[in-house]
Design a protein around this motif. Structure first.
Motif: not given
Length: 308
Positions: A183-191
């Motif tokens: 809930e805190i993400a501004d951007i998700f990165v799927v590494n």
């Protein structure tokens, strides 16, 4: 102004490092130094990099350093929150060792901070360390959290942009994480996007969070890092002048003031308890006084002390 403050503001790395050490250790006088630095802060873009252990946070942070240095020449500070040594309480320097190739770059400063039992992903002194780097002219500060799972949400109280790193094959259930770190993400990165299951993670993230951007990367090779850098910059440009940025800054300052108040009241309580322990503790042990009333007595002393 203290000479140590002047040296740090003039670009003396040793002075700056000394201030960060004082902040981490809560050394006497650090509050006075922070007061002197306060007029010089507020220009830095703070990026929080968080996520589960093994997601590739350190490798991705390393690539982001390279990206920002190549494209903007901006000075980059990195605060890597590491697990604490059980013997010394200091940081185990695993994260910083992954970024050693930047040590010759005078425009990059890296520092490991020990978590010291913190459950929120940061460490004591992280806020002050970021502010010191800000005052000393670092345009970007990357804070990499210790990697404790879905509860490490303190970074949202410090960072302007929060980047949550996920990866396929770690056993993370995105649905289960929804109430915490998701809930805190501004951007998700799927590494590690070259691994099987990456598209499934992307789809799961988009299904439960339709607001935040999702970027695929392979940090080991640098694939997707330019796209991530552009997305990060886009977010920063949207929030820094707009209402969301002002609200985040207000929340950050509110949280900081609450932290200072709690720390000072806690320290006052410890001092007063130390003075009255021999008087009050026997009463509690003999069941003449309960622990709650004992605490009320100390709080009354604090109130009286503050009024006086």
């Amino acid at each position: 102004m203290h000479k140590l403050t002047e040296r740090a503001l003039s670009g003396d790395i040793r002075a700056m490092a000394r201030l960060i050490s004082m902040a981490e250790d809560r050394a006497d006088g650090i509050d006075s130094f922070m007061k002197e630095l306060y007029p010089y802060i507020g220009r830095t873009w703070i990026i929080g990099v968080t996520g589960s252990p093994g997601a590739g946070k350190s490798t991705l942070a390393d690539k982001l350093i390279e990206h920002f240095r190549e494209r903007g020449g901006v000075k980059v500070g990195v605060l890597a929150i590491d697990p604490s040594s059980p013997y010394t309480g200091g940081a185990i320097l695993a994260d910083r060792l992954r970024m050693q190739r930047h040590t010759a770059d005078e425009g990059v400063y890296m520092r490991s901070l020990a978590a010291r039992g913190s459950l929120g992903g940061l460490s004591r002194g992280t806020r002050e360390a970021a502010s010191i780097l800000d005052a000393c002219g670092f345009g970007i500060v990357i804070i990499e959290t210790v990697g404790v799972g879905q509860s490490e949400i303190d970074v949202m109280r410090v960072a302007d942009t929060v980047c949550v790193i996920l990866a396929p094959g770690l056993g993370d259930d995105v649905q289960a994480m929804k109430a915490g770190i998701m809930e805190i993400a501004d951007i998700f990165v799927v590494n590690k996007a070259d691994k099987p299951g990456a598209d499934r993670v992307v789809n799961e993230v988009r299904a439960i969070n339709r607001i935040s951007a999702v970027v695929k990367t392979v940090a080991e090779t640098g694939d997707g890092v330019p796209e991530l850098g552009a997305e990060l910059r886009s977010h920063w440009e949207r929030v820094r002048e707009g209402e969301p940025g002002k609200l985040r800054e207000a929340a950050r300052m509110c949280s900081k003031i609450e932290e200072i108040l709690a720390e000072r009241i806690s320290e006052s309580a410890r001092r007063l308890w130390a003075k009255r322990q021999n008087e009050i503790l026997p009463l509690v042990l003999n069941r003449q006084l309960d622990p709650y009333s004992a605490a009320d007595i100390i709080l009354s002393d604090i109130t009286f002390f503050l009024r006086g």
